[in-house]
Design an enzyme around this catalytic site. Structure first.
Site, PDB file in Angstrom:
ATOM      1  N   GLY A 227      -4.894  -4.029   1.005  1.00 18.71           N
ATOM      2  CA  GLY A 227      -4.537  -2.612   1.075  1.00 18.71           C
ATOM      3  C   GLY A 227      -5.336  -1.816   2.092  1.00 18.71           C
TER       4      GLY A 227
ATOM      5  N   HIS B 209     -11.603   3.203  -3.647  1.00 18.72           N
ATOM      6  CA  HIS B 209     -10.317   2.533  -3.867  1.00 18.72           C
ATOM      7  C   HIS B 209     -10.135   2.065  -5.308  1.00 18.72           C
ATOM      8  CE1 HIS B 209      -8.932   2.265   0.353  1.00 18.72           C
ATOM      9  NE2 HIS B 209     -10.209   2.527   0.553  1.00 18.72           N
TER      10      HIS B 209
ATOM     11  N   ARG C 175     -12.451 -14.133  -4.711  1.00 20.49           N
ATOM     12  CA  ARG C 175     -13.819 -14.339  -5.226  1.00 20.49           C
ATOM     13  C   ARG C 175     -13.955 -15.706  -5.910  1.00 20.49           C
ATOM     14  NH1 ARG C 175     -13.950  -8.161  -7.675  1.00 20.49           N
ATOM     15  NH2 ARG C 175     -13.148  -7.270  -5.764  1.00 20.49           N
TER      16      ARG C 175
ATOM     17  N   ASP D 292      -6.598  -0.372 -12.897  1.00 22.70           N
ATOM     18  CA  ASP D 292      -6.432  -0.537 -11.449  1.00 22.70           C
ATOM     19  C   ASP D 292      -6.595   0.821 -10.787  1.00 22.70           C
ATOM     20  OD1 ASP D 292      -5.815  -1.861  -9.076  1.00 22.70           O
ATOM     21  OD2 ASP D 292      -4.131  -2.935  -9.969  1.00 22.70           O
TER      22      ASP D 292
ATOM     23  N   VAL E 245       1.056  -3.007  -5.218  1.00 20.20           N
ATOM     24  CA  VAL E 245       2.197  -3.896  -5.460  1.00 20.20           C
ATOM     25  C   VAL E 245       3.368  -3.098  -6.038  1.00 20.20           C
ATOM     26  CG1 VAL E 245       2.983  -5.840  -6.869  1.00 20.20           C
ATOM     27  CG2 VAL E 245       0.807  -5.987  -5.634  1.00 20.20           C
TER      28      VAL E 245
ATOM     29  N   ASP F  74     -38.971  25.311  -7.769  1.00 26.93           N
ATOM     30  CA  ASP F  74     -38.332  24.690  -6.603  1.00 26.93           C
ATOM     31  C   ASP F  74     -39.131  23.521  -6.053  1.00 26.93           C
ATOM     32  OD1 ASP F  74     -40.506  26.272  -5.559  1.00 26.93           O
ATOM     33  OD2 ASP F  74     -39.629  25.831  -3.588  1.00 26.93           O
TER      34      ASP F  74
HETATM   35  P1  ADQ Z   1      -6.473  -4.676  -4.828  1.00 28.42           P
HETATM   36  O1  ADQ Z   1      -7.244  -4.880  -6.090  1.00 28.42           O
HETATM   37  O2  ADQ Z   1      -6.531  -5.779  -3.867  1.00 28.42           O
HETATM   38  O3  ADQ Z   1      -6.887  -3.328  -4.090  1.00 28.42           O
HETATM   39  P2  ADQ Z   1      -3.548  -3.834  -4.794  1.00 28.42           P
HETATM   40  O4  ADQ Z   1      -3.501  -2.382  -4.663  1.00 28.42           O
HETATM   41  O5  ADQ Z   1      -2.496  -4.371  -5.692  1.00 28.42           O
HETATM   42  O6  ADQ Z   1      -4.946  -4.391  -5.347  1.00 28.42           O
HETATM   43  O7  ADQ Z   1      -3.366  -4.464  -3.361  1.00 28.42           O
HETATM   44  C1  ADQ Z   1      -3.122  -5.822  -3.202  1.00 28.42           C
HETATM   45  C2  ADQ Z   1      -2.513  -6.079  -1.826  1.00 28.42           C
HETATM   46  O8  ADQ Z   1      -2.518  -7.488  -1.595  1.00 28.42           O
HETATM   47  C3  ADQ Z   1      -1.083  -5.625  -1.723  1.00 28.42           C
HETATM   48  O9  ADQ Z   1      -0.870  -5.044  -0.462  1.00 28.42           O
HETATM   49  C4  ADQ Z   1      -0.265  -6.904  -1.884  1.00 28.42           C
HETATM   50  O10 ADQ Z   1       0.926  -6.934  -1.158  1.00 28.42           O
HETATM   51  C5  ADQ Z   1      -1.189  -7.932  -1.334  1.00 28.42           C
HETATM   52  N1  ADQ Z   1      -0.955  -9.193  -2.050  1.00 28.42           N
HETATM   53  C6  ADQ Z   1      -1.125  -9.414  -3.345  1.00 28.42           C
HETATM   54  N2  ADQ Z   1      -0.779 -10.663  -3.639  1.00 28.42           N
HETATM   55  C7  ADQ Z   1      -0.407 -11.254  -2.505  1.00 28.42           C
HETATM   56  C8  ADQ Z   1       0.053 -12.571  -2.153  1.00 28.42           C
HETATM   57  N3  ADQ Z   1       0.151 -13.547  -3.031  1.00 28.42           N
HETATM   58  N4  ADQ Z   1       0.315 -12.808  -0.885  1.00 28.42           N
HETATM   59  C9  ADQ Z   1       0.187 -11.847   0.022  1.00 28.42           C
HETATM   60  N5  ADQ Z   1      -0.215 -10.623  -0.230  1.00 28.42           N
HETATM   61  C10 ADQ Z   1      -0.517 -10.321  -1.484  1.00 28.42           C
HETATM   62  C11 ADQ Z   1      -7.843  -2.274  -4.306  1.00 28.42           C
HETATM   63  C12 ADQ Z   1      -7.761  -1.591  -5.679  1.00 28.42           C
HETATM   64  C13 ADQ Z   1      -6.364  -1.083  -5.911  1.00 28.42           C
HETATM   65  C14 ADQ Z   1      -5.952  -0.161  -4.780  1.00 28.42           C
HETATM   66  C15 ADQ Z   1      -6.185  -0.810  -3.423  1.00 28.42           C
HETATM   67  C16 ADQ Z   1      -5.985   0.169  -2.290  1.00 28.42           C
HETATM   68  O11 ADQ Z   1      -8.148  -2.486  -6.701  1.00 28.42           O
HETATM   69  O12 ADQ Z   1      -6.272  -0.415  -7.156  1.00 28.42           O
HETATM   70  O13 ADQ Z   1      -4.573   0.144  -4.899  1.00 28.42           O
HETATM   71  O14 ADQ Z   1      -7.513  -1.287  -3.323  1.00 28.42           O
HETATM   72  O15 ADQ Z   1      -6.776   1.303  -2.439  1.00 28.42           O
END
Ligand code: ADQ
Length: 726
Positions: A36, A166, A306, A367, A372, A672
């Site tokens: 993201g 985030h 991780r 989250d 997604v 202060d």
């Molecule tokens: P993430 O915890 O990584 O992000 P999320 O917002 O769902 O969670 O973003 C995941 C991204 O990875 C999405 O763009 C998705 O398309 C991509 N992705 C997931 N599975 C995939 C796969 N198998 N193959 C390819 N791409 C995949 C953190 C926070 C979130 C917050 C984002 C952004 O935990 O809550 O929305 O940052 O701020």
């Protein structure tokens, strides 16, 4: 992008660079990262030719450059193996990640993690300081770097610093489980703007600032005042590149119309995403509704994440086993209910999966936002599907038309799945049209624009504290009781000036103080580092109690005059020390003799000499057996007799109101200075204390912060006019 967003350049700090670097057979291999954050920031940095500072994922050798062309500057920040272990896996992912997602029992606590986190955050700040031009906006991202702004503010007091988190900002009761809660908060509040995904997190941050730091909070404007600065907080729900997802969905090759309806889950493999609970809900649906057997499939895609951490390995094993069990329980010779893929998929493949899924099952246990859910909606270009969304994801705050569920409630999720699978076309269309319209409108660019505009608009300043603030803080506490009011003099009742003899009250401050003194239900004590004689002369008001020399000498109406019994022994030694310090002969440095103590003033010395003078004075004071203590451009030498402003305050209240004083009166103290911290400490839990001015990074034991001498005057005016007790 708006004009506003284009102005100046941008320096981005985030844990990772937008590329992943690996060393394979001695050569560096670079790959653009997914996720993201990267997709959000890449376009804007290209446009303004900014700099991105982050960890490349592997250590670069000195002078080694990234073999990667980028339209903006990438500034790699190396981490040692120990730092990766403690700063990244430790404090960031082992402590803050679980806690901020409200899983405190998963939180690990290790002082080494914290120390490394501090050190790495400092290095990020120092790198930004080296790179940023004076007008650049410095934009810090995410929970790995909550402490960077503190150091940056020291290096660049006037820098414009913004932060975006985030992940969720947890409620007060969860946040304060962190042993370094105040430090993390103070770091964030060294920024000018702190952005969060939703209004709920904004409320949590305001609560924590008020309750943990005693900051003044304006809930209607979402502003916090701390250390004399105003911090704007705001909800900026992250959007996605809607057109990008929509376009890919239109272009993705048509799949053969599958025999089964598809329920889709796409996540990083993380315990916050609720994958096992989701599988249980799916199994429950098959258990309850036999008619779905051989008619639906759950396609669960999990991106490895991780994967060196034991907890994540355990989770992977748990999911593998669970998928095996459910498939074992329900599979037939021509049907496997769960299709589980443990890998990342290409954007094109993802587009087709999103487009063709009948239901997206997005059920994180918590989250920050969840992209997604938004990506699915953007990809619904054909027969509209249904979004089942956890109410514990930030996305739920704006994606009203989804079917919202409690992800812990397996029965309810199964019920929502049934509803989604049986929903008629008209309702599916209505819901999806509404969801798509919003996400198209509040897309990634809209998010960037609104955040950057807020970050770059002029500095916010909260108005001074008003009667309403004092009413809220003090009315219930005072509740008509007798008040013992303690006030420091310099920097509290008068502004700090060049020479102590010039520190005079304003006439309005004198009037407000005199009004307090006149009240029968208020006893005023001035507590100062000045000598008793000096502070009495400066204040020159009848009916006031005075504690001079940090409380070594006390006099006031109805009190036995007090001089600390050991103080007299130090008067000759202090005179001798003054003589020795006088030999320093630096222009602008002079010694104020105060009987058993003294102060070395260096405010008028050349600024470049300050550090040297202070160091020398501290050393001389120590040699002479006195205790050095830093004050405003001055070092105080105090006799080592374990008596400070805290002892003085307690002496006054006990002598005047007896041992059970806490039942009879209320105590308020404003100061202060670092020497006032002794009084804040002594009164912690027993009175309300105000630290005047200071900085966000300063640690204080005071109950509240107020910004300046004018706000002390406002406090005195409110106290002078408060309703009389019974
Ligand atoms: P993430 O915890 O990584 O992000 P999320 O917002 O769902 O969670 O973003 C995941 C991204 O990875 C999405 O763009 C998705 O398309 C991509 N992705 C997931 N599975 C995939 C796969 N198998 N193959 C390819 N791409 C995949 C953190 C926070 C979130 C917050 C984002 C952004 O935990 O809550 O929305 O940052 O701020």
């Amino acid at each position: 992008m708006s004009e506003q967003a284009r102005q100046n350049s941008l320096v981005v700090l985030s844990n990772r660079l937008p590329v992943t670097v690996r060393r394979a057979r001695g050569r560096l291999e670079v790959e653009r990262s997914s996720g993201g954050l990267v997709s959000a920031l890449d376009p804007i940095l290209q446009e303004v030719e900014g700099t991105w500072i982050g960890w490349p994922g592997t250590s670069l050798r000195p002078k080694e450059r990234l073999p990667f062309r980028s339209a903006y500057r990438l500034e790699p920040l190396n981490l040692t193996r120990n730092e990766v272990r403690h700063y990244y896996h430790g404090f960031s992912n082992g402590t803050l990640w679980p806690l901020f997602h409200s899983f405190p029992e998963r939180m690990r606590l290790d002082r080494r993690d914290w120390n490394n986190y501090e050190a790495v955050n400092e290095r990020f700040a120092e790198a930004a300081d080296r790179i940023a031009k004076p007008d650049d906006l410095i934009w810090i991202h995410d929970y790995h770097l909550t402490r960077a702004a503190g150091r940056l503010r020291q290096l660049r007091p006037a820098a414009r610093i913004a932060f975006f988190l985030h992940i969720p900002f947890p409620p007060y009761d969860v946040f304060r489980i962190l042993p370094w809660d105040r430090e993390v908060l103070r770091g964030l509040l060294c920024c000018d703007l702190v952005g969060l995904h939703c209004g709920g997190y904004v409320t949590n941050l305001l609560d924590c600032a008020e309750r943990l730091l005693g900051a003044r909070v304006d809930r209607s404007a979402n502003q916090i005042e701390l250390g004399g600065r105003t911090i704007q907080v705001g909800a900026f729900p992250l959007g996605i590149d809607f057109e990008g997802f929509e376009g890919r969905a239109r272009l993705a090759p048509e799949a053969q119309s599958p025999a089964e309806k598809v329920i889709l889950g796409v996540d990083r493999l993380d315990y916050t995403k609720g994958i096992p609970e989701r599988i249980h809900a799916f199994a429950e649906l098959l258990e309850r509704h036999r008619e779905y057997r051989e008619r639906i499939v759950l396609v669960q895609i999990a991106v490895p994440s991780r994967s060196q951490v034991t907890e994540y390995q355990d989770l992977k094993r748990e999911i593998d086993e669970l998928v095996g069990r459910v498939n074992g329980r329900f599979a037939t010779h021509r049907w496997t209910p769960i299709h589980y893929l443990y890998r990342s998929v290409s954007p094109e493949r993802l587009a087709a999966l999103y487009r063709d899924a009948d239901v997206a099952l997005v059920t994180p246990l918590r989250d920050g936002m969840n992209l997604v859910a938004k990506e699915y909606v953007a990809s619904q270009v054909a027969d509209p599907g249904v979004l089942v969304l956890s109410r514990l994801a930030g996305a739920a705050e704006t994606m009203y038309e989804s079917l919202q569920v409690n992800p812990y409630n397996v029965d309810a999720v199964a019920g929502a799945l049934h509803r989604a699978l049986t929903m008629d076309l008209a309702e599916r269309t209505d819901r999806m049209v509404a969801l798509r319209t919003r996400e198209r409108r509040f897309n990634l660019l809209g998010w960037l624009d609104s955040f950057l505009e807020a970050a770059r608009s002029s500095h916010y300043t909260m108005g001074p504290p008003t009667d309403r603030d004092f009413e809220a803080w003090l009315a219930r506490f005072l509740n008509g009781r007798q008040l013992a009011l303690f006030l420091d003099y310099d920097g509290t009742l008068t502004p700090i000036v060049e020479r102590p003899e010039e520190a005079r009250f304003s006439s309005s401050m004198r009037a407000a103080l005199a009004d307090c003194v006149r009240r029968r239900d208020t006893d005023v004590t001035i507590v100062s580092g000045r000598s008793l004689e000096d502070v009495m002369k400066m204040v020159d008001l009848k009916g006031v109690t005075f504690a001079g020399n940090h409380g070594l000498e006390i006099t006031g109406p109805g009190l036995e005059p007090f001089v600390h019994e050991d103080a007299v022994h130090f008067t000759d030694r202090a005179r001798e020390l003054a003589r020795r310090l006088g030999r320093m002969r630096t222009p602008g440095v002079w010694v104020e003799e105060k009987g058993p103590s003294l102060t070395v003033h260096y405010r008028s010395a050349p600024v470049e000499q300050h550090a040297r003078v202070a160091e020398l004075a501290r050393a001389r004071i120590q040699e002479a057996g006195f205790q050095p203590r830093d004050a405003h451009c001055a070092i105080e030498a105090r006799p080592p007799i374990g008596w400070d402003k805290g002892h003085a305050v307690l002496h006054v209240v006990r002598a005047r109101y007896g041992q059970n004083w806490s039942e009879r009166i209320r105590v308020i103290y404003a100061g202060d200075d670092d020497t006032d911290e002794d009084a804040f400490n002594a009164l912690a839990g027993m009175g309300i204390t105000f630290r005047v001015a200071g900085s966000a990074e300063m640690s204080t034991r005071a109950t509240r912060h107020i910004p300046n001498v004018e706000s002390v005057e406002a406090l005195l005016r409110w106290l002078a006019q408060r309703p009389e007790g019974e």
